[in-house]
Every structure is written in C-alpha cells, then in structure tokens.
Design a protein around this motif. Structure first.
Motif, PDB file in Angstrom:
ATOM      1  N   SER A  59       0.843  -1.196   0.000  1.00  0.00           N
ATOM      2  CA  SER A  59       0.000   0.000   0.000  1.00  0.00           C
ATOM      3  C   SER A  59       0.882   1.250   0.000  1.00  0.00           C
ATOM      4  N   CYS A  60       2.078   1.143   0.560  1.00  0.00           N
ATOM      5  CA  CYS A  60       3.056   2.246   0.492  1.00  0.00           C
ATOM      6  C   CYS A  60       4.246   1.870  -0.401  1.00  0.00           C
ATOM      7  N   HIS A  61       4.752   0.650  -0.203  1.00  0.00           N
ATOM      8  CA  HIS A  61       5.917   0.201  -0.977  1.00  0.00           C
ATOM      9  C   HIS A  61       5.448  -0.457  -2.266  1.00  0.00           C
ATOM     10  N   GLY A  68       5.435   8.305   0.965  1.00  0.00           N
ATOM     11  CA  GLY A  68       6.824   8.559   1.354  1.00  0.00           C
ATOM     12  C   GLY A  68       7.703   7.337   1.463  1.00  0.00           C
ATOM     13  N   MET A  71      11.155   2.787  -1.276  1.00  0.00           N
ATOM     14  CA  MET A  71      11.398   1.775  -2.321  1.00  0.00           C
ATOM     15  C   MET A  71      10.175   0.891  -2.482  1.00  0.00           C
ATOM     16  N   LEU A  73       8.286  -2.813  -2.949  1.00  0.00           N
ATOM     17  CA  LEU A  73       8.462  -4.200  -2.491  1.00  0.00           C
ATOM     18  C   LEU A  73       7.510  -5.093  -3.277  1.00  0.00           C
ATOM     19  N   SER A  87      17.636  -3.419   5.953  1.00  0.00           N
ATOM     20  CA  SER A  87      17.230  -3.885   7.296  1.00  0.00           C
ATOM     21  C   SER A  87      15.762  -4.265   7.402  1.00  0.00           C
ATOM     22  N   ARG A  91      13.278  -4.045  10.740  1.00  0.00           N
ATOM     23  CA  ARG A  91      12.127  -3.134  10.763  1.00  0.00           C
ATOM     24  C   ARG A  91      10.808  -3.865  11.037  1.00  0.00           C
ATOM     25  N   MET A 105       3.220  -6.788  12.258  1.00  0.00           N
ATOM     26  CA  MET A 105       2.415  -7.901  11.770  1.00  0.00           C
ATOM     27  C   MET A 105       2.370  -8.986  12.848  1.00  0.00           C
TER      28      MET A 105
END
Ligand code: HEC
Length: 124
Positions: A59-61, A68, A71, A73, A87, A91, A105
């Motif tokens: 949803s972001c990557h 923001g 990168m 995924l 990392s 994370r 998660m």
C-alpha cells in the motif's frame, strides 16, 4: 510379593500402557504442522512472502511507491534487496520503528519472513 499384588502390578502397567498409546486418538483433527505449499518444506517468495508483502507493505511500498516509502516491495528482487541492504528484518520486528508503520504484523507472519531468510531467500 503375593500373586494378588503381582496381578495388580501387571494390570496397572497394562492400564498405563493402554492410556499412553491412546493419546493420539484426539477428537480434533491434527492441524497441518506445515502450511507451506512448497514440497521441499521451505519458505519461498512466491509461496509465502509475496502475499505478505501485498497484504501489509505494498500500500506504500508499491509500484509506484506512495506515502513517502523509499522503495518498492513488489518483486522478488526488490524484497531480497530490502532484506540485504535496507534492514527489512529489523524493521518488521522493531517496536520503536515498526514496518508496517501502524504496528507490527502477527508473530506468524514475522516468523515466516525470518524463516524465508534462513531457508536461503528462495524464489520458488
Ligand atoms: C503506511 C505506509 C507504509 C507501509 C504500510 C509500510 N511501510 Fe515501510 N516505509 C514507509 C516509509 C514512509 C518509510 C521511510 C521512513 C522510515 O524508514 O521509517 C519506510 C521504510 C521502510 C524500510 C527502510 C528503508 C530504508 O532504506 O531505510 C523498510 C525495510 C520497510 N519500510 C519495509 C516495510 C515492510 C516490509 C512493510 C510491510 C511489512 C512496510 N515497510 C510497510 C511506509 C510504509
């Protein structure tokens, strides 16, 4: 030892034995201990990791990225790169700086990603 005691002794052993050998006769079916679809029993990107990324990360990557995120995924190579150079494992287990941003998660999903690394970052 009298014959009666000997008899009691043997019946007791028999009773214990019959109890213990019955212990697998559970009413509930045994859950599949390994839900992993890969026949080799290893965690793979296509079998396990891709769906975790699309549920919790893209949803972001995504491709393109949003909110923001630095990168994407969305491919095998991108996720491997994030594990090796960004990392990712730290994370997804970080309480102070978690990914996804809102909160960690489930332990199951985090364990799967960790196991994927341990199994050698397999694609299939
Ligand atoms: C709500 C948006 C959002 C979601 C969902 C999200 N991220 Fe992020 N992610 C970001 C942003 C923004 C940054 C950059 C700021 C930072 O590092 O905290 C980032 C940074 C990262 C970084 C560090 C990159 C670097 O080079 O420093 C990793 C690794 C990462 N995310 C992995 C993930 C994973 C894996 C998931 C899913 C389990 C996920 N993120 C879900 C927004 C998100």
């Amino acid at each position: 030892m009298s014959f009666k005691n000997l008899f009691l002794c043997f019946s007791l052993i028999g009773l214990i034995y019959s109890c213990s050998s019955d212990s697998n006769d559970d009413l509930s079916p045994t859950p599949n201990p390994d839900p992993n679809p890969n026949p080799s029993g290893k965690v793979t990107y296509n079998g396990n990791i891709k769906s975790i990324m699309s549920s919790f990360c893209t949803s972001c990557h995504g491709s393109p990225t949003s909110n923001g995120a630095p990168m994407s995924l969305t491919t095998y190579a991108q996720v491997v790169n994030a594990v090796q150079n960004r990392s990712l494992i730290a994370r997804i287990n970080s309480t102070s700086n978690p990914m996804p941003v809102g909160g960690l998660m489930s332990q199951t999903n985090r364990d799967l990603v960790q196991q994927w690394v341990t199994d050698g970052l397999l694609e299939n």
